[in-house]
Enzyme design. Structure first.
Site, mmCIF file in Angstrom:
data_model
loop_
_atom_site.group_PDB
_atom_site.id
_atom_site.type_symbol
_atom_site.label_atom_id
_atom_site.label_comp_id
_atom_site.label_asym_id
_atom_site.label_seq_id
_atom_site.Cartn_x
_atom_site.Cartn_y
_atom_site.Cartn_z
ATOM 1 C CE LYS A 22 -1.545 1.655 3.912
ATOM 2 N NZ LYS A 22 -1.426 3.020 4.373
ATOM 3 C CB CYS A 117 -3.738 11.356 11.540
ATOM 4 S SG CYS A 117 -2.250 10.488 11.887
ATOM 5 N N PRO A 123 3.941 16.745 11.222
ATOM 6 C CG PRO A 123 6.036 17.084 12.191
ATOM 7 C CD PRO A 123 4.810 16.239 12.292
ATOM 8 C CG ASP A 125 9.395 20.205 9.846
ATOM 9 O OD1 ASP A 125 8.594 19.276 10.040
ATOM 10 O OD2 ASP A 125 10.558 20.192 10.274
ATOM 11 C CD GLN A 126 13.062 18.166 8.289
ATOM 12 O OE1 GLN A 126 14.096 18.109 7.623
ATOM 13 N NE2 GLN A 126 12.894 19.046 9.256
ATOM 14 C CG ASP A 305 2.923 1.376 9.442
ATOM 15 O OD1 ASP A 305 2.605 2.238 10.280
ATOM 16 O OD2 ASP A 305 2.935 1.593 8.217
ATOM 17 N NE ARG A 397 -7.035 5.224 5.661
ATOM 18 C CZ ARG A 397 -6.661 6.431 6.048
ATOM 19 N NH1 ARG A 397 -7.187 6.966 7.104
ATOM 20 N NH2 ARG A 397 -5.743 7.084 5.385
HETATM 21 C C1 UD1 Z 1 5.800 6.755 8.870
HETATM 22 C C2 UD1 Z 1 6.725 5.583 8.969
HETATM 23 C C3 UD1 Z 1 6.322 4.631 7.912
HETATM 24 C C4 UD1 Z 1 4.831 4.250 8.145
HETATM 25 C C5 UD1 Z 1 3.936 5.511 8.252
HETATM 26 C C6 UD1 Z 1 2.525 5.216 8.725
HETATM 27 C C7 UD1 Z 1 9.072 5.691 9.650
HETATM 28 C C8 UD1 Z 1 10.370 6.406 9.474
HETATM 29 N N1 UD1 Z 1 8.081 6.100 8.837
HETATM 30 O O1 UD1 Z 1 5.924 7.265 7.528
HETATM 31 O O2 UD1 Z 1 7.146 3.497 7.916
HETATM 32 O O3 UD1 Z 1 4.358 3.489 7.096
HETATM 33 O O4 UD1 Z 1 4.501 6.391 9.195
HETATM 34 O O5 UD1 Z 1 2.494 4.751 10.007
HETATM 35 O O6 UD1 Z 1 8.962 4.782 10.430
HETATM 36 N N2 UD1 Z 1 8.481 14.337 10.577
HETATM 37 C C9 UD1 Z 1 8.839 15.662 10.794
HETATM 38 N N3 UD1 Z 1 8.778 16.537 9.739
HETATM 39 C C10 UD1 Z 1 8.383 16.154 8.493
HETATM 40 C C11 UD1 Z 1 8.005 14.810 8.274
HETATM 41 C C12 UD1 Z 1 8.075 13.932 9.345
HETATM 42 O O7 UD1 Z 1 9.198 16.041 11.900
HETATM 43 O O8 UD1 Z 1 8.359 16.999 7.584
HETATM 44 C C13 UD1 Z 1 8.550 13.375 11.695
HETATM 45 C C14 UD1 Z 1 7.186 12.808 12.051
HETATM 46 O O9 UD1 Z 1 6.522 13.606 13.011
HETATM 47 C C15 UD1 Z 1 7.557 11.433 12.607
HETATM 48 C C16 UD1 Z 1 8.793 11.046 11.789
HETATM 49 O O10 UD1 Z 1 9.304 12.246 11.254
HETATM 50 O O11 UD1 Z 1 7.907 11.521 13.967
HETATM 51 C C17 UD1 Z 1 8.524 10.046 10.669
HETATM 52 O O12 UD1 Z 1 7.608 10.607 9.762
HETATM 53 P P1 UD1 Z 1 7.462 10.103 8.261
HETATM 54 O O13 UD1 Z 1 8.443 8.995 8.024
HETATM 55 O O14 UD1 Z 1 7.462 11.242 7.335
HETATM 56 O O15 UD1 Z 1 6.030 9.552 8.266
HETATM 57 P P2 UD1 Z 1 5.404 8.719 7.156
HETATM 58 O O16 UD1 Z 1 5.961 9.012 5.824
HETATM 59 O O17 UD1 Z 1 3.949 8.836 7.345
#
Ligand code: UD1
Length: 429
Positions: A22, A117, A123, A125-126, A305, A397
């Site tokens: 997915k 969610c 966030p 921001d990255q 996950d 989902r």
């Molecule tokens: C994350 C999981 C992914 C999982 C998904 C749904 C990790 C590294 N990623 O992916 O395996 O399928 O959740 O559960 O395990 N963050 C920031 N700034 C940003 C983006 C992210 O601070 O711009 C932080 C988030 O708050 C979080 C971490 O980085 O604590 C990981 O986020 P991210 O990997 O981007 O989330 P998903 O892509 O949803």
């Protein structure tokens, strides 16, 4: 409202095949609009998040056809708008990949800002930092993120946190940028490699995916492709746990054993018998299971996950186990539901203290998110008596035909509307 009803306590036996990933599909499908051409994507899972994403793409003007249940043809030759409304982003956060893809193709994108969610503050921001480094001006107004530039130019980007979403979004924006982009501290999840392989099959030049450093040499143009996606690591892990939690003997096929290493290692540490096959893994009982300490981390660490599913299993194993969540701040809501089934789990900060109980008992419970729902299904399979799970929409989902796959393994699970369930109950009484 639909519910899943499980009459627990049946040992699962047999073989179950994993569907396409997915999380890879949620990125590869938006990536396909980077070319003014036709892409055929195979092994797309039949889950609700994909339908929602395809609706968002159709609204952009993309033509989408199903060739068969798991193969889609995406024709992105004509796109009418660069705007993705809240209606879509609200249903699936992954629509934010359309931001990177539209920016990459049109130098402009306008996408609704995703909200928080159930698993915590999310966030972006990255993602924004990456787009800005490539030369885009990014603004947030009226709930929309607008990213715009005359020309994207490659750059060096160091991610402050390891983010799957940001890594993929920056790759999408960079493939057609001028010159070299280097992403450091990139996420390494299997679906990042799959997105890079997909883009390379369209003519992109991406190296280093699956490592900390991804190098993208911008190309002028991408072309259509035919591509088969990887299988779903988390769905596979969930069925492995289904075998273990019921004391059964289950072979999960159509998976990539390498992707399962962290999960297999933890199950082995517990005492589960694991047999690796070419494209499958067999789980079976060989000794009494032991309690465990687990911490979720970005890949190749233990996946966040799989956290709820393993917690459900640990709830049934003698001794005290610790589960520490290292990615999200709020991913333990479902433990209250497991406790309603007789589990003994206390959460303090980012750690759940799980004291194994002799057996879980069926109850009416409600999923709070996708993987929480999977944990409740697993608990229901092991529990004595009947478990009724509300909010199956969360489970749908990300799990294709979950009740059918589990039925084939011998589970007594079915789906019904709440009204049908009530009638059934009266019949029994
Ligand atoms: C994350 C999981 C992914 C999982 C998904 C749904 C990790 C590294 N990623 O992916 O395996 O399928 O959740 O559960 O395990 N963050 C920031 N700034 C940003 C983006 C992210 O601070 O711009 C932080 C988030 O708050 C979080 C971490 O980085 O604590 C990981 O986020 P991210 O990997 O981007 O989330 P998903 O892509 O949803």
């Amino acid at each position: 409202m639909e519910q899943l009803i499980i009459n627990g306590g049946k040992r699962l036996n047999g073989t179950v095949s994993v569907s396409g990933a997915k999380n890879a599909a949620l990125a590869i499908i938006p990536a396909s609009i980077l070319c003014k051409d036709v892409c055929i994507i195979e092994n797309v899972p039949c889950v609700n998040d994909i339908s929602v994403l395809l609706d968002a793409m159709i609204e952009l003007g993309v033509k989408v056809n199903y060739i068969d249940e798991h193969t889609i043809r995406i024709d992105a030759r004509k796109i009418n708008t660069i705007r993705v409304n809240y209606e879509h982003i609200n249903k699936i956060r992954a629509s934010y990949y359309l931001l990177g893809a539209l920016l990459g193709r049109f130098n402009e994108a306008e996408v609704a800002l995703p909200g928080g969610c159930n698993i915590g503050n999310r966030p972006i921001d990255q993602h924004i930092k990456g787009f800005e480094a490539l030369g885009a001006e990014v603004s947030i107004e009226h709930g929309m993120i607008n990213a715009k530039t005359d020309k994207l130019v490659g750059s060096n980007i160091y991610l402050d946190v390891v983010s799957v979403g940001a890594t993929i979004n920056i790759v999408l924006a960079a493939v057609l940028a001028e010159g070299l982009t280097v992403i450091e501290n990139a996420a390494k999840e299997p679906h990042i490699v799959d997105v890079a392989n997909f883009l390379n099959s369209m003519g992109a030049d991406i190296k280093g995916s699956g490592t900390d450093t991804i190098k993208i040499h911008g190309v002028k143009k991408l072309h259509g492709t035919q591509y088969m996606m990887i299988p779903d690591q988390i769905e596979a892990g969930t069925y492995m746990v289904a075998g273990v939690i019921t004391g059964g003997d289950v072979t999960v096929t159509n998976l990539i054993p390498k992707h399962m290493e962290a999960i297999s290692a933890k199950l082995k540490e517990m005492g589960v018998g694991i047999e690796e096959l070419d494209e499958g893994i067999r789980v079976f009982m060989k000794e009494p299971l032991k309690s465990l300490h687990v911490k979720t981390l970005p890949y190749p660490g233990f996946p966040t996950d799989m956290q709820p599913q393993i917690t459900a299993l640990l709830a049934t194993i003698k001794g005290t186990s610790l589960m520490t969540e290292g990615v999200w701040e709020n991913r333990f809501q479902y433990t209250d539901e497991l406790n309603r089934m007789g589990a003994n789990i206390k959460v303090e900060g980012s750690t759940a203290f799980i004291t194994g109980v002799n057996g879980l008992t069926g109850a009416e419970v409600t999923s709070t998110d996708l993987r929480a729902g999977a944990a409740l299904v697993l608990a229901g399979l092991a529990a004595e008596g009947q478990t009724v799970i509300n909010h199956t929409d969360y489970i749908d989902r990300g799990y294709e035909h979950i009740e059918i796959k589990l039925q084939k393994l011998g589970a007594n699970i079915y789906r019904a509307t709440a009204a049908e369930n009530k009638k059934e109950l009266f019949k029994v009484m």
